[in-house]
Design a protein around this motif. Structure first.
Motif, PDB file in Angstrom:
ATOM      1  N   UNK A 102     -12.611 -17.450  -8.198  1.00 45.24           N
ATOM      2  CA  UNK A 102     -12.926 -16.035  -8.413  1.00 45.24           C
ATOM      3  C   UNK A 102     -11.648 -15.234  -8.251  1.00 45.24           C
ATOM      4  N   UNK A 103     -11.608 -14.034  -8.824  1.00 46.81           N
ATOM      5  CA  UNK A 103     -10.432 -13.194  -8.647  1.00 46.81           C
ATOM      6  C   UNK A 103     -10.660 -12.187  -7.532  1.00 46.81           C
ATOM      7  N   UNK A 104      -9.571 -11.840  -6.855  1.00 45.84           N
ATOM      8  CA  UNK A 104      -9.651 -10.860  -5.780  1.00 45.84           C
ATOM      9  C   UNK A 104      -8.333 -10.131  -5.659  1.00 45.84           C
ATOM     10  N   UNK A 105      -8.377  -8.808  -5.635  1.00 46.55           N
ATOM     11  CA  UNK A 105      -7.157  -8.012  -5.506  1.00 46.55           C
ATOM     12  C   UNK A 105      -6.557  -8.281  -4.127  1.00 46.55           C
ATOM     13  N   UNK A 106      -5.292  -8.715  -4.054  1.00 49.53           N
ATOM     14  CA  UNK A 106      -4.708  -9.109  -2.764  1.00 49.53           C
ATOM     15  C   UNK A 106      -4.815  -8.048  -1.676  1.00 49.53           C
ATOM     16  N   UNK A 107      -4.569  -6.784  -2.011  1.00 51.61           N
ATOM     17  CA  UNK A 107      -4.638  -5.732  -0.992  1.00 51.61           C
ATOM     18  C   UNK A 107      -6.045  -5.633  -0.411  1.00 51.61           C
ATOM     19  N   UNK A 108      -7.051  -5.798  -1.261  1.00 54.24           N
ATOM     20  CA  UNK A 108      -8.442  -5.720  -0.807  1.00 54.24           C
ATOM     21  C   UNK A 108      -8.802  -6.919   0.061  1.00 54.24           C
ATOM     22  N   UNK A 109      -8.367  -8.121  -0.370  1.00 53.89           N
ATOM     23  CA  UNK A 109      -8.659  -9.331   0.402  1.00 53.89           C
ATOM     24  C   UNK A 109      -7.965  -9.258   1.763  1.00 53.89           C
ATOM     25  N   UNK A 110      -6.696  -8.829   1.772  1.00 53.51           N
ATOM     26  CA  UNK A 110      -5.945  -8.723   3.030  1.00 53.51           C
ATOM     27  C   UNK A 110      -6.610  -7.735   3.975  1.00 53.51           C
ATOM     28  N   UNK A 111      -7.077  -6.622   3.430  1.00 52.31           N
ATOM     29  CA  UNK A 111      -7.762  -5.619   4.250  1.00 52.31           C
ATOM     30  C   UNK A 111      -9.045  -6.198   4.842  1.00 52.31           C
ATOM     31  N   UNK A 112      -9.760  -6.992   4.042  1.00 51.76           N
ATOM     32  CA  UNK A 112     -10.975  -7.622   4.537  1.00 51.76           C
ATOM     33  C   UNK A 112     -10.695  -8.603   5.657  1.00 51.76           C
ATOM     34  N   UNK A 113      -9.652  -9.408   5.493  1.00 48.59           N
ATOM     35  CA  UNK A 113      -9.275 -10.366   6.538  1.00 48.59           C
ATOM     36  C   UNK A 113      -8.869  -9.645   7.821  1.00 48.59           C
ATOM     37  N   UNK A 114      -8.158  -8.528   7.657  1.00 48.25           N
ATOM     38  CA  UNK A 114      -7.718  -7.771   8.836  1.00 48.25           C
ATOM     39  C   UNK A 114      -8.907  -7.180   9.578  1.00 48.25           C
ATOM     40  N   UNK A 115      -9.942  -6.792   8.821  1.00 46.46           N
ATOM     41  CA  UNK A 115     -11.114  -6.183   9.447  1.00 46.46           C
ATOM     42  C   UNK A 115     -12.191  -7.172   9.821  1.00 46.46           C
ATOM     43  N   UNK A 116     -11.900  -8.473   9.681  1.00 40.52           N
ATOM     44  CA  UNK A 116     -12.874  -9.485  10.018  1.00 40.52           C
ATOM     45  C   UNK A 116     -13.993  -9.610   9.010  1.00 40.52           C
ATOM     46  N   UNK A 117     -13.774  -9.061   7.814  1.00 36.54           N
ATOM     47  CA  UNK A 117     -14.786  -9.129   6.751  1.00 36.54           C
ATOM     48  C   UNK A 117     -14.215  -9.893   5.563  1.00 36.54           C
ATOM     49  N   UNK A 118     -13.879 -11.133   5.790  1.00 40.09           N
ATOM     50  CA  UNK A 118     -13.251 -11.945   4.748  1.00 40.09           C
ATOM     51  C   UNK A 118     -14.227 -12.218   3.623  1.00 40.09           C
TER      52      UNK A 118
END
Length: 587
Positions: A102-118
């Motif tokens: 699947x595709x995922x915008x890196x900034x969005x994925x990184x933000x999710x990982x930082x917020x514990x919402x991977x």
């Protein structure tokens, strides 16, 4: 016994002990019995086929699902590689690895990982390890970047139609040249003919990589921090989130030739998919560049799925995978590119790679960009006391006109989203004991005030403002009122500043509060958690006399005081004030 077979025998050879039922017209028994047999046969054949196919693929057993999230630019290539990987069959702990992409915008994925919402993923392939570096700087427990699966150099880019003229005015493509062209304080530099555009580094790794490369080159050459800040300030006003939008804008004609920043593969993809009338041309910086390195980040904690991820990672080293990457405009990690990057201005040989910045440098640049990109809320206090009517030798103008021009020159540095206002001050300006006039209240430059944009209203007022011939300098009372208002109206998403523009005579209002009292008030009111700083610019022969008190006023709020010798210096002073954003409130 000879003769016919008994009609009461079934096909399996067992005899029937009951009379056969009478045949029914339109009954369902005749249909369901053969259908049930057909379904059973199909199931058996399907199971057999699955076993045979998976045996031929090299694995059998349950499916081991591997979910990959890839940056949108490389997702098509990763999907093709995954398809071949799945067809080949890879046994993992007795199961069969099956990759979905699947595709995922890196900034969005990184933000999710930082917020514990991977995102629901087992492997992440961002376009750059810079996302991982930034993430781990704040969250050390975050997964580390693995080996790169592809490369794409960060390049400058221009429309092919302007490249010849661009080279005449800009010279050889270089990061130092980009800084000179973008530096807002370099009014006579190449920025007169070149307009630099960059992807927003908060959302785009090519944009962040370009700033890191330019910053490293600037520091190595001994360029001052103010020069870099000047470039960052310009870029913050023209940064775009979408790389394709940036590339599309390169063909728009204007008074200045547009020069952009992009990944090499992004330029190739734009030319290939958008097919512009005049293709974009990559320009490789002379000092070298950084690469988008597409690391594989394994995020799963499941041991079996991790093995599947490691097997998939090895797939990128195959010739088939390398060819897929080359065909879609990427370079492999060794820097080699295919036919896609061998013509149309693309450089077959990989450009020189600059040293990758460490985590502290990446974090510092990201923080600098965020702070410089904050909005501005500024209240300018303009001295209109009697001494402002004195002539300035050699200019044919008085101090009031020079100070007004200084104000207009400085305000040109602020983008349209800024909030700015102006007060005039002298003594008894609007009533007995009231030393200031709220000429233009603080608000957005684009706000309409009685049919006139605030930006235009400020220009009108500054162009026509007059000194009060008999007025003294009621600075302290004015500053107390202004500082109190700006503190009360503090906005956390902006840099809040009180700007004082004066001829340097200081405060000479015997009826107002004293110099000691205003300093005590500022020190008591200043809140480092909600900082409102004072920037003071003085012009004229009397400025040096009051420098000590000016410094005290500014520094009590983490600000700065300057004495200007000419109008053009003002840009430098404003930039130095902006530079303080990077260290505030601990400058």
């Amino acid at each position: 016994m000879g003769g016919r077979h008994r009609s009461d025998e079934l096909e399996d050879g067992y005899a029937s002990h009951q009379e056969p039922p009478r045949r029914r017209r339109g009954g369902r028994g005749q249909v369901l019995v053969p259908l049930a047999g057909s379904v059973a046969l199909a199931v058996l054949l399907g199971v057999a086929a699955f076993v045979i196919i998976n045996r031929d693929r090299g694995c059998a057993g349950e499916r081991v699902a591997l979910r990959v999230t890839a940056s949108p630019d490389i997702q098509p290539a990763v999907s093709r590689i995954a398809e071949r990987f799945n067809k080949a069959g890879h046994d993992v702990d007795g199961g069969c690895a099956d990759v979905t992409v699947a595709e995922g915008v890196p900034a969005t994925v990184a933000s999710g990982l930082a917020g514990g919402k991977a995102a629901a993923m087992d492997v992440w392939i961002p376009d750059s390890g810079l996302w991982v570096t930034n993430l781990r700087a704040k969250h050390p427990q975050a997964p580390a970047a693995g080996a790169s699966v592809a490369h794409s150099p960060i390049v400058m880019v221009a429309s092919g139609s302007v490249v010849p003229n661009l080279k005449k005015s800009f010279g050889e493509a270089s990061w130092s040249g980009m800084i000179n062209a973008a530096n807002v304080a370099n009014v006579e530099g190449p920025g007169r003919k070149v307009r630099v555009l960059a992807p927003d580094p908060s959302f785009n790794a090519a944009g962040l990589g370009a700033l890191l490369a330019a910053s490293g080159v600037a520091r190595a050459s001994g360029a001052g921090q103010a020069q870099l800040v000047g470039a960052l300030k310009t870029l913050s006003g023209s940064a775009v989130r979408d790389q394709d939008a940036l590339l599309s804008s390169l063909g728009v004609k204007g008074t200045r030739a547009p020069l952009g920043i992009a990944s090499e593969q992004g330029v190739w993809a734009f030319n290939t998919t958008k097919k512009p009338e005049v293709p974009a041309v990559p320009l490789y910086p002379a000092e070298g560049t950084l690469n988008l390195d597409y690391p594989m980040v394994i995020t799963t904690e499941d041991a079996t799925v991790r093995k599947a991820a490691e097997a998939f990672q090895k797939e990128f080293g195959t010739e088939a995978a390398r060819k897929t990457l080359h065909d879609l405009g990427f370079r492999t990690p060794d820097g080699k590119g295919g036919a896609a990057v061998a013509d149309g201005g693309f450089q077959a040989k990989a450009p020189k790679t600059l040293r990758t910045p460490d985590a502290k440098t990446v974090a510092r640049m990201s923080q600098s960009w965020s702070r410089l990109n904050l909005g501005t809320r500024l209240l300018a206090l303009l001295d209109v006391s009697g001494t402002m009517a004195l002539p300035v030798p050699g200019t044919g103008s008085d101090r009031m006109r020079v100070i007004s021009k200084i104000a207009m020159e400085g305000m040109r540095l602020f983008p349209a989203k800024s909030e700015i206002g102006v007060w005039e001050y002298s003594t008894h300006l609007t009533a007995q004991g009231v030393d200031y006039r709220r000429t233009v209240p603080v608000g957005p430059l684009t706000e309409n005030i009685n049919g006139v944009l605030r930006k235009d209203l400020l220009a009108q007022k500054l162009a026509t403002i007059q000194a009060k011939p008999t007025g003294d300098t009621g600075l302290n009372d004015t500053l107390k009122a202004a500082y109190g208002q700006m503190t009360k109206e503090y906005q956390g998403d902006k840099i809040n500043t009180v700007l004082i523009l004066t001829d340097g005579a200081g405060n000479d209002d015997p009826e107002g509060i004293s110099n000691e009292e205003i300093l005590q008030y500022l020190k008591k009111t200043y809140n480092p958690e909600k900082p409102v700083s004072i920037l003071l610019i003085a012009f004229g022969p009397d400025a040096a006399k009051g420098k000590k008190q000016m410094d005290a006023l500014a520094k009590s709020t983490g600000g700065e005081a300057f004495i200007a010798r000419d109008i053009l210096q003002v840009r430098k002073f404003f930039l130095e004030g902006m530079e303080r954003r990077l260290c505030a409130p601990n400058c």
